[in-house]
Design a protein around this motif. Structure first.
Motif, PDB file in Angstrom:
ATOM      1  N   LYS A 158      71.606  22.504   1.624  1.00 29.35           N
ATOM      2  CA  LYS A 158      72.691  23.085   0.853  1.00 29.35           C
ATOM      3  C   LYS A 158      72.592  22.617  -0.599  1.00 29.35           C
ATOM      4  O   LYS A 158      71.636  21.942  -0.991  1.00 29.35           O
ATOM      5  CB  LYS A 158      74.033  22.722   1.472  1.00 29.35           C
ATOM      6  N   MET A 159      73.614  22.946  -1.388  1.00 31.25           N
ATOM      7  CA  MET A 159      73.584  22.651  -2.815  1.00 31.25           C
ATOM      8  C   MET A 159      73.490  21.151  -3.124  1.00 31.25           C
ATOM      9  O   MET A 159      72.771  20.774  -4.061  1.00 31.25           O
ATOM     10  CB  MET A 159      74.809  23.252  -3.495  1.00 31.25           C
ATOM     11  N   ASP A 165      73.839  32.463  -8.247  1.00 31.65           N
ATOM     12  CA  ASP A 165      74.128  33.752  -8.880  1.00 31.65           C
ATOM     13  C   ASP A 165      75.580  33.852  -9.321  1.00 31.65           C
ATOM     14  O   ASP A 165      75.902  34.613 -10.253  1.00 31.65           O
ATOM     15  CB  ASP A 165      73.810  34.894  -7.912  1.00 31.65           C
ATOM     16  N   ASN A 166      76.473  33.088  -8.693  1.00 32.58           N
ATOM     17  CA  ASN A 166      77.907  33.150  -9.005  1.00 32.58           C
ATOM     18  C   ASN A 166      78.391  31.890  -9.723  1.00 32.58           C
ATOM     19  O   ASN A 166      79.567  31.523  -9.619  1.00 32.58           O
ATOM     20  CB  ASN A 166      78.722  33.368  -7.733  1.00 32.58           C
ATOM     21  N   MET A 167      77.515  31.228 -10.430  1.00 31.92           N
ATOM     22  CA  MET A 167      77.909  30.013 -11.148  1.00 31.92           C
ATOM     23  C   MET A 167      78.971  30.299 -12.201  1.00 31.92           C
ATOM     24  O   MET A 167      79.820  29.453 -12.491  1.00 31.92           O
ATOM     25  CB  MET A 167      76.676  29.370 -11.804  1.00 31.92           C
ATOM     26  N   HIS A 168      78.949  31.496 -12.795  1.00 35.58           N
ATOM     27  CA  HIS A 168      79.915  31.803 -13.834  1.00 35.58           C
ATOM     28  C   HIS A 168      81.337  31.904 -13.289  1.00 35.58           C
ATOM     29  O   HIS A 168      82.304  31.922 -14.065  1.00 35.58           O
ATOM     30  CB  HIS A 168      79.544  33.134 -14.519  1.00 35.58           C
ATOM     31  N   LEU A 169      81.477  31.993 -11.949  1.00 29.76           N
ATOM     32  CA  LEU A 169      82.795  32.026 -11.335  1.00 29.76           C
ATOM     33  C   LEU A 169      83.275  30.634 -10.935  1.00 29.76           C
ATOM     34  O   LEU A 169      84.407  30.494 -10.465  1.00 29.76           O
ATOM     35  CB  LEU A 169      82.780  32.927 -10.103  1.00 29.76           C
ATOM     36  N   MET A 181      74.179  19.696 -13.027  1.00 29.56           N
ATOM     37  CA  MET A 181      73.241  19.730 -11.911  1.00 29.56           C
ATOM     38  C   MET A 181      72.957  21.162 -11.483  1.00 29.56           C
ATOM     39  O   MET A 181      71.813  21.512 -11.149  1.00 29.56           O
ATOM     40  CB  MET A 181      73.798  18.932 -10.727  1.00 29.56           C
ATOM     41  N   ASP A 182      73.961  22.008 -11.504  1.00 25.89           N
ATOM     42  CA  ASP A 182      73.744  23.410 -11.132  1.00 25.89           C
ATOM     43  C   ASP A 182      72.833  24.110 -12.136  1.00 25.89           C
ATOM     44  O   ASP A 182      72.014  24.976 -11.767  1.00 25.89           O
ATOM     45  CB  ASP A 182      75.088  24.151 -11.036  1.00 25.89           C
ATOM     46  N   LEU A 183      72.950  23.743 -13.395  1.00 30.04           N
ATOM     47  CA  LEU A 183      72.058  24.320 -14.391  1.00 30.04           C
ATOM     48  C   LEU A 183      70.616  23.885 -14.159  1.00 30.04           C
ATOM     49  O   LEU A 183      69.675  24.660 -14.394  1.00 30.04           O
ATOM     50  CB  LEU A 183      72.512  23.919 -15.792  1.00 30.04           C
ATOM     51  N   ARG A 231      72.991  32.489  -3.491  1.00 30.16           N
ATOM     52  CA  ARG A 231      74.246  33.181  -3.795  1.00 30.16           C
ATOM     53  C   ARG A 231      75.142  32.315  -4.680  1.00 30.16           C
ATOM     54  O   ARG A 231      75.826  32.831  -5.582  1.00 30.16           O
ATOM     55  CB  ARG A 231      74.960  33.520  -2.486  1.00 30.16           C
ATOM     56  N   TYR A 232      75.145  31.020  -4.448  1.00 30.66           N
ATOM     57  CA  TYR A 232      75.952  30.110  -5.265  1.00 30.66           C
ATOM     58  C   TYR A 232      75.455  30.121  -6.705  1.00 30.66           C
ATOM     59  O   TYR A 232      76.255  30.152  -7.653  1.00 30.66           O
ATOM     60  CB  TYR A 232      75.888  28.699  -4.686  1.00 30.66           C
TER      61      TYR A 232
END
Length: 516
Positions: free
Chosen positions: A403-404, A434-438, A499-501, A431-432
């Motif tokens: 997972k993330m 792709d939806n980071m902006h949310l 970290m997501d970036l 999917r996560y």
């Protein structure tokens, strides 16, 4: 206690003397004379008794009256000179008879006069005195000590040791000439065979040596020339009877060891015996999917196929191995540890777990492409083992349970180690991303901050403004509360964003990250 009526003699060691102290010897002598006085035996007039009394008298004068130790409690030591007096009284009933040394003069003629006897006694006493009591020797006497190590005799004051004859034995040694050569089909720099130059009489041994060589290096399969391929195909035809393998291989456009292996792999004919024959070949890829399929329980030898890779000097040029689509126990991964050039490993849909990933660590020096797709038993706990495979340029963890959190840890290490890797991530993680902006605000401009380390230095108003900017992208973010609470909430949000970036840059192949 042992009683000795005569002195102990060791012919091989003239210096032998039992471990008897001077005080114990004098005590034994005193009690010997006391026993004679209690028995009221008249003197026999023998030279031996007279010498014994003279010896006691001289010792008493030389050593003094307090040198003997009494073993009876309450009894005072008496001078040896009083033992000659028959009126001497004693209450001791203990009898001790320790070995003593008879002076050399005692064995002389018994007709010698008393003066000569007395003089001989004194000489014997001096000799005995120097041997028994070294601590009380006269100061004017100089002795030259000779170490027993300087002469080859038994240790001083100890019995001689009987020598034991050890007979020799003969060894039957046979010499053989050793020679080294590369076996047929082996390229330059490949494994070297150790051959014995044996005669005709040793043909059985030569056959055994060849069998051991086949076990160590695999059977020689010849070169890829028409002359070398013909016996190799005939051998495979004998290993796989009834399928007209020789005729089917003759229709191949380019007949080589690799094309033969590809044909056998596509038809599921790579069993344990065939792979053992191919151990010394120069093939660089093998696909075992069809050969390892269970086939409803009919493929009974499929479990023994992987053990062939664990034999020494096997498949030294194999760089690609495919085990996709078959069930593999985790521990069977250990069979491929000895493949020195394995760089591509496909383990898709093999039902392996985290344990198998840790067993892949010995391949970290050569493994560059690894596919672990469709193995749901692999989760975030396998990420540390994946990070140890430092030479990976391609990794597929599609349809795994990673997972993330595990993907963030993987992306952080790859960024700090400055690696470039092509990765396929699970669908949920994709999917996560792709939806980071949310999840939070991606486009952050001053006076808003992006460094999580300065959150504690902001005022309450600045914290509210930063949280409110991110709340516009994600309504679940709360922009109210105490200063410490808001600072901690903003710090965690900005750390997750960083970290997501990194994960996004790793997936997209971007070298670098947004400046902080």
């Amino acid at each position: 206690m042992q009683h000795h009526s005569i002195p102990l003699v060791d012919k091989n060691n003239p210096l032998y003397c039992p471990a008897v102290t001077a005080s114990a010897y004098l005590d034994s002598l005193r009690r010997h004379l006391q026993r004679k006085q209690r028995s009221h035996v008249k003197p026999t007039g023998k030279q031996h008794d007279r010498h014994l009394q003279s010896f006691a008298l001289v010792l008493d004068r030389a050593l003094g009256s307090g040198t003997c130790d009494s073993s009876d409690e309450g009894e005072e030591d008496q001078p040896l000179v009083h033992l000659i007096d028959p009126r001497m009284r004693t209450s001791s009933n203990e009898e001790i008879n320790l070995p003593y040394v008879i002076p050399a003069w005692e064995h002389k003629d018994t007709d010698s006069d008393s003066a000569t006897s007395t003089e001989g006694t004194w000489i014997g006493v001096r000799k005995r005195r120097l041997l028994v009591d070294e601590h009380r020797q006269p100061s004017n006497v100089k002795r030259k000590r000779t170490s027993m190590k300087d002469i080859r005799v038994s240790p001083e004051h100890a019995r001689s040791i009987q020598s034991v004859h050890e007979s020799s034995f003969e060894l039957d040694i046979q010499h053989h000439k050793l020679s080294y050569k590369t076996f047929p089909g082996s390229p330059q720099g490949g494994p070297i065979r150790l051959a014995l130059d044996l005669g005709k009489s040793d043909s059985a041994l030569a056959i055994r040596v060849r069998e051991l060589e086949d076990q160590l290096y695999g059977p020689p399969i010849g070169t890829e020339s028409p002359r070398g391929l013909k016996p190799f195909i005939e051998r495979l035809d004998l290993l796989l009877p009834g399928i007209r393998l020789k005729q089917r291989l003759s229709h191949l456009e380019d007949v080589s060891h690799q094309s033969i292996v590809d044909f056998l792999a596509s038809h599921g004919l790579l069993n344990e015996r065939v792979l053992s024959t191919l151990r010394s070949s120069e093939i660089d890829r093998i696909a075992l999917t069809e050969s390892l399929l269970d086939a409803n329980g009919l493929n009974l030898g499929s479990k023994e196929i992987l053990t062939t890779f664990s034999k020494p000097n096997s498949f030294l040029f194999l760089s690609e191995l495919s085990l996709s689509g078959i069930h593999i126990p985790d521990f069977d991964i250990t069979h491929i540890h000895r493949l020195p050039k394995l760089s591509t490993l496909l383990l898709d849909n093999t039902a392996i777990s985290n344990e198998a990933i840790f067993l892949l660590v010995p391949l970290r020096r050569t493994l560059t492409q690894l596919s672990l797709a469709s193995n749901p038993a692999i989760d975030d706990d396998a990420v540390p083992a994946i990070l140890l495979l430092s030479k990976l340029s391609f990794l597929s963890i599609l349809n795994t349970s990673i997972k993330m959190p595990g993907l963030r840890r993987l992306a952080k290490t790859i960024y700090h180690d400055d690696r470039v890797i092509d990765i396929e991530i699970p669908t949920a993680c994709e999917r996560y991303v792709d939806n980071m902006h949310l999840k939070y605000a991606l486009d952050v401009r001053p006076p808003l901050i992006i460094n999580p380390r300065v959150c504690a230095q902001l005022s309450s108003g600045a914290l509210k403004r930063n949280l409110a900017a991110h709340a516009m992208a994600n309504p679940d973010i709360i922009a109210e509360g105490g200063k410490a609470e808001m600072a901690e909430r903003l710090r965690l949000l900005l750390e997750t964003r960083d970290m997501d970036l990194l994960v996004r840059d790793m997936i997209l192949g971007i070298d670098g990250k947004e400046a902080t």
